[in-house]
Design an enzyme around this catalytic site. Structure first.
Site, PDB file in Angstrom:
ATOM      1  N   ARG A 161     -16.726   0.058  -1.795  1.00  0.00           N
ATOM      2  CA  ARG A 161     -15.822   1.109  -2.288  1.00  0.00           C
ATOM      3  C   ARG A 161     -16.492   2.481  -2.293  1.00  0.00           C
ATOM      4  O   ARG A 161     -16.277   3.294  -3.186  1.00  0.00           O
ATOM      5  CB  ARG A 161     -15.299   0.744  -3.677  1.00  0.00           C
ATOM      6  CG  ARG A 161     -14.408  -0.489  -3.663  1.00  0.00           C
ATOM      7  CD  ARG A 161     -13.817  -0.814  -5.021  1.00  0.00           C
ATOM      8  NE  ARG A 161     -12.841  -1.897  -4.873  1.00  0.00           N
ATOM      9  CZ  ARG A 161     -13.148  -3.190  -4.814  1.00  0.00           C
ATOM     10  NH1 ARG A 161     -14.410  -3.555  -4.907  1.00  0.00           N
ATOM     11  NH2 ARG A 161     -12.214  -4.106  -4.668  1.00  0.00           N
ATOM     12  N   GLY A 162     -17.312   2.685  -1.263  1.00  0.00           N
ATOM     13  CA  GLY A 162     -17.938   3.994  -1.095  1.00  0.00           C
ATOM     14  C   GLY A 162     -19.319   4.115  -1.693  1.00  0.00           C
ATOM     15  O   GLY A 162     -20.074   5.037  -1.330  1.00  0.00           O
TER      16      GLY A 162
ATOM     17  N   SER B 256     -13.510  -3.323   1.986  1.00  0.00           N
ATOM     18  CA  SER B 256     -14.519  -2.660   1.151  1.00  0.00           C
ATOM     19  C   SER B 256     -15.933  -2.988   1.630  1.00  0.00           C
ATOM     20  O   SER B 256     -16.803  -3.335   0.820  1.00  0.00           O
ATOM     21  CB  SER B 256     -14.351  -3.045  -0.317  1.00  0.00           C
ATOM     22  OG  SER B 256     -13.144  -2.557  -0.839  1.00  0.00           O
ATOM     23  N   PRO B 257     -16.200  -2.883   2.931  1.00  0.00           N
ATOM     24  CA  PRO B 257     -17.533  -3.235   3.442  1.00  0.00           C
ATOM     25  C   PRO B 257     -18.613  -2.243   3.020  1.00  0.00           C
ATOM     26  O   PRO B 257     -19.805  -2.525   3.191  1.00  0.00           O
ATOM     27  CB  PRO B 257     -17.331  -3.215   4.965  1.00  0.00           C
ATOM     28  CG  PRO B 257     -16.242  -2.214   5.172  1.00  0.00           C
ATOM     29  CD  PRO B 257     -15.310  -2.417   4.008  1.00  0.00           C
ATOM     30  N   LEU B 258     -18.195  -1.117   2.443  1.00  0.00           N
ATOM     31  CA  LEU B 258     -19.151  -0.126   1.940  1.00  0.00           C
ATOM     32  C   LEU B 258     -19.125  -0.051   0.415  1.00  0.00           C
ATOM     33  O   LEU B 258     -19.437   0.983  -0.175  1.00  0.00           O
ATOM     34  CB  LEU B 258     -18.861   1.248   2.557  1.00  0.00           C
ATOM     35  CG  LEU B 258     -19.026   1.302   4.081  1.00  0.00           C
ATOM     36  CD1 LEU B 258     -18.607   2.656   4.630  1.00  0.00           C
ATOM     37  CD2 LEU B 258     -20.467   0.984   4.478  1.00  0.00           C
TER      38      LEU B 258
ATOM     39  N   TYR C  40       0.816  -1.212   0.000  1.00  0.00           N
ATOM     40  CA  TYR C  40       0.000   0.000   0.000  1.00  0.00           C
ATOM     41  C   TYR C  40       0.848   1.260   0.000  1.00  0.00           C
ATOM     42  O   TYR C  40       1.874   1.353   0.679  1.00  0.00           O
ATOM     43  CB  TYR C  40      -0.923   0.042   1.229  1.00  0.00           C
ATOM     44  CG  TYR C  40      -1.968  -1.044   1.286  1.00  0.00           C
ATOM     45  CD1 TYR C  40      -2.271  -1.822   0.179  1.00  0.00           C
ATOM     46  CD2 TYR C  40      -2.666  -1.283   2.466  1.00  0.00           C
ATOM     47  CE1 TYR C  40      -3.233  -2.814   0.245  1.00  0.00           C
ATOM     48  CE2 TYR C  40      -3.636  -2.270   2.539  1.00  0.00           C
ATOM     49  CZ  TYR C  40      -3.912  -3.035   1.437  1.00  0.00           C
ATOM     50  OH  TYR C  40      -4.865  -4.015   1.512  1.00  0.00           O
TER      51      TYR C  40
END
Length: 317
Positions: free
Chosen positions: A203-204, A199-201, A51
């Protein structure tokens, strides 16, 4: 303090929500956000040796940011990092590479041991038994405490677990990415392994903040993902609108509802939503106060069943 959850059967306990740091730029706002997370009781911080500031073409460096931010507060933080993917090479999991990688991560983070060390992606050229055996030796040496896998299939998880207990599997999981429910989650439940959804949302997208494709900055990596393009975008936006409506009825945000749904899927699940901003972090933590009734869960299943998302998860970047 935030509620705690246990990952695996080896004694690791973390905050029920963690913080993903992948897209954090190396600046003082990011440091303040991590400090704010610690102040609020977040203990789980997720990074990787790969990252960095991808928008600037930088691979690596995120571990140094995290290390700088937790300096002087090491005992408050559970640090999860990963090895095994480089910008120019495929997945790697051979012993020599692992030994080199763990020492590099310890140096970058400025710490004496890594709490949770994941193989970032399975290496098709190295037997998983050999990879896990090397990681088990690192546990004995005190360089790492717990072993994890990332984006690993069910059969590989089972094989790995026979060599040394796997504490957690990190993989994408959200209201619009539910593929792991078919094979991976049953194995995790059977073996007592924790699940860490990244990415529980979506990716926004599941925050409800993205209304048009033009809302994405020109250099935003999500512009290359199929779910954010053309007809897919319009179809997915319709689903998010329904989630927003239900969230409004519950007196919470779409992001909080989406995270609360994930948390309801099992006590072994610890989502790691990523954000650069402290206000978004506080909003996400608010999901822990959202209670979903059986009726709520039925309605969520109706408006966002498995496979509802239009478009594949990944695209060419």
């Amino acid at each position: 303090m935030l509620a705690k959850r246990k990952l695996g059967n080896e004694g690791l306990e973390v905050s029920a929500l963690g913080l993903g740091t992948m897209l954090m730029p190396d600046n003082e706002e990011s440091v303040r956000t991590i400090h704010g997370a610690l102040d609020l009781g977040v203990t789980m911080f997720d990074t990787a040796d790969l990252y960095g500031d991808f928008l600037l073409g930088q691979f690596g460096g995120n571990e140094k940011l995290v290390g700088r931010a937790i300096k002087g507060r090491r005992d408050e933080a559970i640090i999860a990092t990963k090895f095994g993917v480089t910008h120019s090479q495929g997945p790697k999991g051979d012993p020599a590479y692992i030994k080199k990688s763990v020492d590099a991560s310890l140096y970058s983070l400025g710490i004496d041991y890594i709490d949770l060390y994941y193989q970032h992606r399975p290496d098709p050229n190295t037997p998983i038994e050999e990879t896990i055996g090397t990681l088990a030796d690192l546990v004995k040496q005190g360089k790492i405490r717990y072993i994890g896998l990332s984006e690993a299939p069910a059969d590989l998880i089972r094989r790995a677990h026979t060599v040394h207990p796997i504490t957690a599997v990190e993989t994408e999981y959200s209201l619009w990415s539910r593929e792991v429910e078919d094979e991976v989650i049953p194995v995790l439940n059977e073996l007592g392994i924790g699940l860490v959804p990244y990415s529980p949302l979506g990716r926004g997208f599941l925050t409800g903040q993205i209304k048009t494709f033009e809302d994405l900055p020109l250099d935003d990596y999500r512009r290359h993902f199929p779910r954010f393009q053309g007809e897919n975008f319009a179809k997915n936006l319709n689903v998010v609108s329904l989630i927003e409506d239900l969230a409004h009825q519950k007196g919470c945000t779409a992001a909080q509802l989406s995270l609360a749904w994930l948390l309801s899927r099992g006590e072994h699940i610890v989502p790691i939503p990523g954000t650069k901003h402290l206000d978004r972090l506080k909003e996400n933590i608010g999901a822990l106060d959202v209670t979903l009734s059986a009726g709520d869960l039925e309605e969520i299943e109706r408006i966002s069943p498995k496979g509802i998302a239009a478009g594949s998860r990944f695209g060419a970047i």
